[in-house]
Design an enzyme around this catalytic site. Structure first.
Site: not given
Ligand code: TA6
Length: 298
Positions: A98, A167, A211, A270
């Site tokens: 990324r 993501h 999360d 994601e």
């Protein structure tokens, strides 16, 4: 027949392409082959770009779709086979892809859609402390839906094991009003409670920091946003896991590239290969992680 306009732009330190059609607008950066924003004409954005995004080399932008590869999240939380691929001491979060510059292979019309193809040439043996030979490509198709396909092909002589994710940051009117459907009854890892395994009862509503790694995910997940009268649909293949994230109040305050109230306007789903869903690529084998992002009026 749609017509497309392609312009190059500099955002901070990052080279970007802005692609406009009569139906939608897409902004994509060379670093990370990262989609930064996507909006269909006459609608609120589908993908979220942080108001306080930082456009710096070597730093993933808080926006759009960062590509996490060849590992997801904290490397130490990955299976041993994924950890063993990396020889360095300090493993950056969410892998190496990324924050590297990708190569644009081409932008071409395909029927009424536009196809944009990127490659990360460094994945063929030149990534720091990751000495493997993989052809890594990201294909973005901008048509009725926005389709992303991340393809990894092992060109080396030994197996390569990866975890990965697209993501995606989605824009919502207010995360406290939104819900994610498709996760009902799924097992998940609650990373905020010592990675305990739990089971989801109904659809996911957001009431605090979230999360989670959902396991054995179906091909379709969706975000219902009653205030914006829409359902964002994610149709995936090559994936049996998904990570759902919202930082909520305290974590958002800690993030320099997110406004203190930025958490209200986003949520991440994601599309992933994580946990027991990591991918082993034998020599010559390839894998394609794909998500098509669409939108329906409700
Ligand atoms: O995918 C969820 C997550 O791993 C969270 O734990 C959170 O840290 C987020 O990604 C963003 O990570 P980043 O490194 O982009 O700040």
């Amino acid at each position: 027949m749609a017509t497309f306009k392609v312009e190059t732009e500099l955002h901070g330190e990052l080279n970007c392409w802005r692609i406009t059609s009569d139906r939608a607008e897409l902004l994509i950066a060379q670093q990370g082959a990262q989609i930064l924003s996507y909006q269909r004409v006459g609608e609120p954005p589908l993908l979220w770009l942080s108001d306080q995004a930082i456009f710096q080399q070597g730093k993933s932008v808080r926006a759009g779709v960062p590509v996490c590869w060849p590992w997801f999240g904290n490397l130490q939380r990955n299976p041993a086979a994924v950890q063993g691929m990396y020889l360095g001491k300090q493993a950056p979060a969410h892998g190496l892809a990324r924050t590297r510059d990708w190569k644009l292979l081409g932008i071409e019309e395909a029927g009424s859609a536009l196809r944009i193809e990127f490659e990360l040439p460094e994945a063929q043996g030149d990534l720091p402390d990751w000495p493997h030979d993989v052809e890594l490509r990201l294909t973005v198709v901008m048509g009725d839906a926005l389709e992303l396909t991340l393809t990894s092909r092992n060109l080396g002589n030994t197996p390569v094991t990866i975890s990965q994710a697209l993501h995606s940051y989605f824009a919502v009117s207010d995360v406290r009003q939104a819900r994610v459907e498709g996760v009902e009854g799924l097992g998940y890892i609650e990373t905020l409670a010592d990675w305990e395994q739990r089971q989801e009862q109904g659809a996911l509503a957001f009431t605090g920091e979230t999360d989670r790694i959902y396991l054995n995910t179906p091909a379709r997940l969706s975000i219902v946003d009653p205030h914006w009268d829409r359902r964002i649909t994610l149709t995936s293949s090559g994936s049996r896991s998904a990570v759902i994230w919202n930082p909520w109040t305290d974590r958002a305050r800690e993030l320099p590239d997110m406004a203190d109230d930025g958490w209200q306007r986003m949520l991440c789903i994601e599309t992933a290969n994580v946990w027991d869903d990591v991918v082993e690529l034998k020599p010559g084998a390839s894998t394609a992680l794909k998500v098509a992002i669409g939108c329906e009026v409700i």
